[in-house]
Write a protein that holds these residues in place. Structure first.
Motif, PDB file in Angstrom:
ATOM      1  N   LEU A   4       0.862  -1.179   0.000  1.00 28.41           N
ATOM      2  CA  LEU A   4       0.000   0.000   0.000  1.00 28.41           C
ATOM      3  C   LEU A   4       0.896   1.225   0.000  1.00 28.41           C
ATOM      4  O   LEU A   4       1.804   1.335   0.837  1.00 28.41           O
ATOM      5  N   ILE A   5       0.671   2.119  -0.964  1.00 31.23           N
ATOM      6  CA  ILE A   5       1.313   3.425  -0.911  1.00 31.23           C
ATOM      7  C   ILE A   5       0.326   4.325  -0.180  1.00 31.23           C
ATOM      8  O   ILE A   5      -0.768   4.588  -0.673  1.00 31.23           O
ATOM      9  N   ASP A   6       0.676   4.736   1.000  1.00 28.81           N
ATOM     10  CA  ASP A   6      -0.166   5.523   1.904  1.00 28.81           C
ATOM     11  C   ASP A   6      -1.343   4.699   2.414  1.00 28.81           C
ATOM     12  O   ASP A   6      -1.768   3.710   1.790  1.00 28.81           O
ATOM     13  N   CYS A   7      -1.817   5.108   3.560  1.00 29.99           N
ATOM     14  CA  CYS A   7      -2.917   4.373   4.193  1.00 29.99           C
ATOM     15  C   CYS A   7      -3.717   5.400   4.985  1.00 29.99           C
ATOM     16  O   CYS A   7      -3.701   5.426   6.209  1.00 29.99           O
ATOM     17  N   GLY A   8      -4.364   6.296   4.232  1.00 25.04           N
ATOM     18  CA  GLY A   8      -4.979   7.470   4.845  1.00 25.04           C
ATOM     19  C   GLY A   8      -6.431   7.270   5.231  1.00 25.04           C
ATOM     20  O   GLY A   8      -7.114   6.364   4.755  1.00 25.04           O
ATOM     21  N   MET A   9      -6.853   8.153   6.088  1.00 25.38           N
ATOM     22  CA  MET A   9      -8.231   8.140   6.557  1.00 25.38           C
ATOM     23  C   MET A   9      -9.075   9.064   5.675  1.00 25.38           C
ATOM     24  O   MET A   9      -8.599  10.112   5.245  1.00 25.38           O
ATOM     25  N   PHE A  10     -10.306   8.641   5.391  1.00 21.23           N
ATOM     26  CA  PHE A  10     -11.250   9.542   4.723  1.00 21.23           C
ATOM     27  C   PHE A  10     -11.762  10.538   5.750  1.00 21.23           C
ATOM     28  O   PHE A  10     -12.076  10.187   6.879  1.00 21.23           O
ATOM     29  N   GLN A  11     -11.850  11.796   5.336  1.00 21.12           N
ATOM     30  CA  GLN A  11     -12.358  12.851   6.217  1.00 21.12           C
ATOM     31  C   GLN A  11     -13.396  13.643   5.431  1.00 21.12           C
ATOM     32  O   GLN A  11     -13.529  13.454   4.228  1.00 21.12           O
ATOM     33  N   GLY A  12     -14.120  14.517   6.131  1.00 23.80           N
ATOM     34  CA  GLY A  12     -15.071  15.371   5.422  1.00 23.80           C
ATOM     35  C   GLY A  12     -16.444  14.738   5.323  1.00 23.80           C
ATOM     36  O   GLY A  12     -16.960  14.206   6.301  1.00 23.80           O
ATOM     37  N   PRO A  13     -17.070  14.805   4.119  1.00 16.70           N
ATOM     38  CA  PRO A  13     -18.468  14.378   3.999  1.00 16.70           C
ATOM     39  C   PRO A  13     -18.682  12.927   4.437  1.00 16.70           C
ATOM     40  O   PRO A  13     -17.818  12.078   4.246  1.00 16.70           O
ATOM     41  N   LYS A  14     -19.860  12.693   4.998  1.00 15.36           N
ATOM     42  CA  LYS A  14     -20.172  11.384   5.557  1.00 15.36           C
ATOM     43  C   LYS A  14     -20.052  10.268   4.523  1.00 15.36           C
ATOM     44  O   LYS A  14     -19.555   9.179   4.818  1.00 15.36           O
ATOM     45  N   GLU A  15     -20.462  10.544   3.270  1.00 12.44           N
ATOM     46  CA  GLU A  15     -20.401   9.497   2.240  1.00 12.44           C
ATOM     47  C   GLU A  15     -18.975   8.989   2.058  1.00 12.44           C
ATOM     48  O   GLU A  15     -18.760   7.835   1.695  1.00 12.44           O
ATOM     49  N   TRP A  16     -17.986   9.853   2.309  1.00 18.74           N
ATOM     50  CA  TRP A  16     -16.588   9.406   2.240  1.00 18.74           C
ATOM     51  C   TRP A  16     -16.148   8.798   3.559  1.00 18.74           C
ATOM     52  O   TRP A  16     -15.477   7.770   3.585  1.00 18.74           O
ATOM     53  N   ARG A  17     -16.506   9.437   4.679  1.00 13.90           N
ATOM     54  CA  ARG A  17     -16.067   8.927   5.974  1.00 13.90           C
ATOM     55  C   ARG A  17     -16.535   7.495   6.208  1.00 13.90           C
ATOM     56  O   ARG A  17     -15.857   6.709   6.853  1.00 13.90           O
ATOM     57  N   GLU A  18     -17.714   7.181   5.669  1.00 16.16           N
ATOM     58  CA  GLU A  18     -18.231   5.824   5.868  1.00 16.16           C
ATOM     59  C   GLU A  18     -17.313   4.763   5.258  1.00 16.16           C
ATOM     60  O   GLU A  18     -17.315   3.612   5.683  1.00 16.16           O
ATOM     61  N   ARG A  19     -16.508   5.177   4.281  1.00 14.06           N
ATOM     62  CA  ARG A  19     -15.569   4.215   3.679  1.00 14.06           C
ATOM     63  C   ARG A  19     -14.472   3.789   4.654  1.00 14.06           C
ATOM     64  O   ARG A  19     -13.819   2.764   4.442  1.00 14.06           O
ATOM     65  N   ASN A  20     -14.275   4.574   5.714  1.00 10.67           N
ATOM     66  CA  ASN A  20     -13.298   4.165   6.730  1.00 10.67           C
ATOM     67  C   ASN A  20     -13.691   2.855   7.408  1.00 10.67           C
ATOM     68  O   ASN A  20     -12.864   2.198   8.016  1.00 10.67           O
ATOM     69  N   TRP A  21     -14.969   2.515   7.325  1.00 14.47           N
ATOM     70  CA  TRP A  21     -15.463   1.309   8.013  1.00 14.47           C
ATOM     71  C   TRP A  21     -15.498   0.102   7.084  1.00 14.47           C
ATOM     72  O   TRP A  21     -15.791  -1.009   7.517  1.00 14.47           O
ATOM     73  N   GLN A  22     -15.222   0.338   5.804  1.00 15.64           N
ATOM     74  CA  GLN A  22     -15.257  -0.787   4.857  1.00 15.64           C
ATOM     75  C   GLN A  22     -13.936  -1.550   4.866  1.00 15.64           C
ATOM     76  O   GLN A  22     -12.876  -0.995   5.143  1.00 15.64           O
ATOM     77  N   ASP A  23     -14.004  -2.833   4.539  1.00 15.24           N
ATOM     78  CA  ASP A  23     -12.793  -3.638   4.426  1.00 15.24           C
ATOM     79  C   ASP A  23     -12.106  -3.336   3.098  1.00 15.24           C
ATOM     80  O   ASP A  23     -12.728  -2.892   2.143  1.00 15.24           O
ATOM     81  N   LEU A  24     -10.822  -3.616   3.053  1.00 14.48           N
ATOM     82  CA  LEU A  24     -10.088  -3.483   1.789  1.00 14.48           C
ATOM     83  C   LEU A  24     -10.534  -4.606   0.841  1.00 14.48           C
ATOM     84  O   LEU A  24     -11.040  -5.632   1.285  1.00 14.48           O
ATOM     85  N   PRO A  25     -10.297  -4.429  -0.461  1.00 14.69           N
ATOM     86  CA  PRO A  25     -10.724  -5.449  -1.424  1.00 14.69           C
ATOM     87  C   PRO A  25      -9.873  -6.725  -1.378  1.00 14.69           C
ATOM     88  O   PRO A  25     -10.246  -7.713  -1.987  1.00 14.69           O
ATOM     89  N   ILE A  26      -8.730  -6.663  -0.698  1.00  9.30           N
ATOM     90  CA  ILE A  26      -7.944  -7.897  -0.536  1.00  9.30           C
ATOM     91  C   ILE A  26      -7.757  -8.147   0.957  1.00  9.30           C
ATOM     92  O   ILE A  26      -7.834  -7.207   1.749  1.00  9.30           O
ATOM     93  N   PRO A  27      -7.509  -9.406   1.353  1.00  2.00           N
ATOM     94  CA  PRO A  27      -7.303  -9.669   2.780  1.00  2.00           C
ATOM     95  C   PRO A  27      -6.098  -8.891   3.310  1.00  2.00           C
ATOM     96  O   PRO A  27      -5.051  -8.843   2.644  1.00  2.00           O
ATOM     97  N   VAL A  28      -6.272  -8.262   4.457  1.00  2.00           N
ATOM     98  CA  VAL A  28      -5.218  -7.413   5.027  1.00  2.00           C
ATOM     99  C   VAL A  28      -3.917  -8.202   5.211  1.00  2.00           C
ATOM    100  O   VAL A  28      -2.822  -7.683   4.992  1.00  2.00           O
ATOM    101  N   GLY A  29      -4.053  -9.484   5.572  1.00  3.14           N
ATOM    102  CA  GLY A  29      -2.868 -10.321   5.798  1.00  3.14           C
ATOM    103  C   GLY A  29      -2.025 -10.533   4.546  1.00  3.14           C
ATOM    104  O   GLY A  29      -0.873 -10.946   4.634  1.00  3.14           O
ATOM    105  N   GLU A  30      -2.588 -10.248   3.380  1.00  2.00           N
ATOM    106  CA  GLU A  30      -1.825 -10.434   2.136  1.00  2.00           C
ATOM    107  C   GLU A  30      -1.021  -9.198   1.739  1.00  2.00           C
ATOM    108  O   GLU A  30      -0.309  -9.205   0.737  1.00  2.00           O
TER     109      GLU A  30
END
Ligand SMILES: [Zn+2]
Length: 476
Positions: A35-61
């Protein structure tokens, strides 16, 4: 087959997170994923809610994180990644590593506070409201950091290596030059992270780190920020107007409230206030720097003198550390912060967060926005959907801690303090490239800014430029 997938800062300025999958070869070697950078979404709720989503690949990989700089929209999701099971190295420059050691725990602390507040007042639809990660979880991720100085190569696998080069954005900031062998070809990828001003003193008064990003770059694929892709910073010196604004506010018995990021922007502003005071352009009023990180941020700043501009070096020689200046007080504890917010005498209060999305600045704003004697001075970018954006855009009220706060204070903003290159500066930097990148993807911009920059780069430079879309995968 290798690819880049844009997991954040695509269509918006926050949540920077780009997955590089250096795919396995035909002989069955498994690939490397970073991962190049691992930033938090800030600002509008529609973006902030993405902070709660899982990544598209398993984190362990994911094998490693490579971090461009310590702003939360680039590093603030790291504790969440570790919470979910990531155990690989997190590469960052020494100054970025030091800054993350204070910024990430502070971020965890803020999220715990926010969750507790919403639970107490039951203003959240989610019961109970949870922090994305806690102070302790943020501290636990720090052991995975591996400091790597700029211009030092790091081999991550036989097929993948990278090095950091100067970005001149904030203390410790870097671009990532990645070299990757894929399908028998050597490919060079450049991830800019955030790009600093191309010149310093004349166009960015008070700039405290490096003058300009590294020149003469080359890349097959360029992934570039576009925050100011449709704007030009004013080129006039903000100091006369800033001094006048402060003088007028103090004369009517008001205080000046400055939302500012605790790192870099605050130090830059403090040095400017010191100069204005020493030259008699503003009176010697108390200056309060209110942040849990206030003292540590200055200490880290003083430690990493390798990052200074010439002018900053001179100022530090002349004035020493801001921690020693008479009349400048640094509030670390909550009690100190409360005392400041109750003060009646005129003062200058610098507090974070810079976009008023959280932090102690909220108490100062809640207290002082209704008072017409107050002036709120913005010295930083205000992303759409943030409280800072609302206040700056002339709204008559703003919601803070679930309450409506009327805005009667004077609001002034200065664009000159930016740590991002504007469009002419970006073009100037791009013209130093050795050859034209095969493809450029623009990230980290509001949609208008990114698409305008795409058009300008296509027309003026003849480059092949696309605006990255969220979750889009592109082949390398
Ligand atoms: Zn940044």
């Amino acid at each position: 087959m290798s690819y880049i997938q844009f997991l954040g800062a695509a269509g918006t300025v926050t949540g920077s997170k780009h997955l590089v999958d250096a795919g396995g070869n035909s002989t069955g070697n498994s690939g490397v994923q970073i991962l190049i950078d691992c930033g938090m979404f800030q600002g509008p709720k529609e973006w902030r809610e993405r902070n709660w989503q899982d990544l598209p690949i398993p984190v362990g990989e994911i094998d490693a994180v490579v971090l461009t700089h310590a702003h939360l929209d680039h590093c603030g999701w790291i504790p969440r990644l570790v919470k979910q099971g990531f155990r690989g190295p997190i590469y960052a420059t020494p100054a970025t590593t030091d800054l993350c050691s204070i910024l990430l725990p502070d971020s965890g602390h803020l999220q715990e506070e926010d969750a507790a507040f919403y639970n107490k007042h039951q203003t959240s639809k989610h019961t109970p409201a949870l922090p994305l990660y806690t102070f302790e979880e943020a501290q636990a991720c720090l052991e995975y950091f591996q400091p790597l100085p700029t211009d030092t190569g790091k081999q991550l696998s036989p097929a993948l290596s990278f090095r950091f080069v100067r970005a001149a954005h904030i203390l410790g900031s870097a671009m990532v030059e990645l070299t990757l062998e894929t399908d028998g070809q050597r490919r060079r990828l450049l991830f800019t992270g955030d790009i600093g001003r191309v010149h310093d003193q004349e166009v960015a008064p008070g700039k405290v780190v490096h003058s300009g990003p590294v020149e003469g770059e080359r890349a097959d694929i360029l992934v570039m920020e576009s925050t100011y892709g449709n704007r030009q910073h004013p080129t006039d010196d903000p100091r006369p107007q800033l001094a006048a604004t402060i003088r007028e506010t103090l004369a009517r018995g008001g205080s000046v409230v400055v939302p500012a990021f605790a790192v870099e922007r605050t130090q830059k502003f403090l040095f400017m206030l010191k100069e204005l005071m020493e030259s008699g352009q503003i009176g010697r009023v108390p200056v309060y720097c209110d942040s849990p990180m206030a003292i540590q941020a200055v200490e880290i700043f003083m430690k990493h003198s390798e990052e200074y501009t010439e002018v900053t070096r001179r100022l530090v020689t002349q004035f020493g550390s801001p921690l020693t200046w008479p009349g400048f007080q640094f509030a670390s504890t909550v009690e100190q912060s409360k005392r400041i917010s109750q003060l009646k005498d005129p003062s200058i209060i610098v507090s974070s967060s810079g976009m008023a999305t959280g932090g102690r600045i909220l108490h100062h704003l809640a207290q002082r926005l209704p008072d017409p004697k107050t002036t709120v001075v913005f010295i930083g970018f205000q992303a759409q959907g943030t409280r800072g954006f609302t206040i700056k855009s002339g709204a008559s009220e703003v919601k803070i801690f679930g309450e409506i706060v009327p805005i009667r204070a004077q609001v002034v903003s200065f664009e000159q303090f930016s740590d991002h290159a504007d469009t002419p500066e970006l073009l100037e930097w791009l013209r130093t490239f050795q050859g034209i990148p095969g493809r450029t993807y623009l990230v980290h911009g509001d949609p208008d800014a990114s698409s305008e920059l795409r058009d300008v780069m296509s027309q003026k430079l003849g480059w092949n430029v696309q605006v990255a879309r969220w979750m889009e995968k592109v082949n390398v």
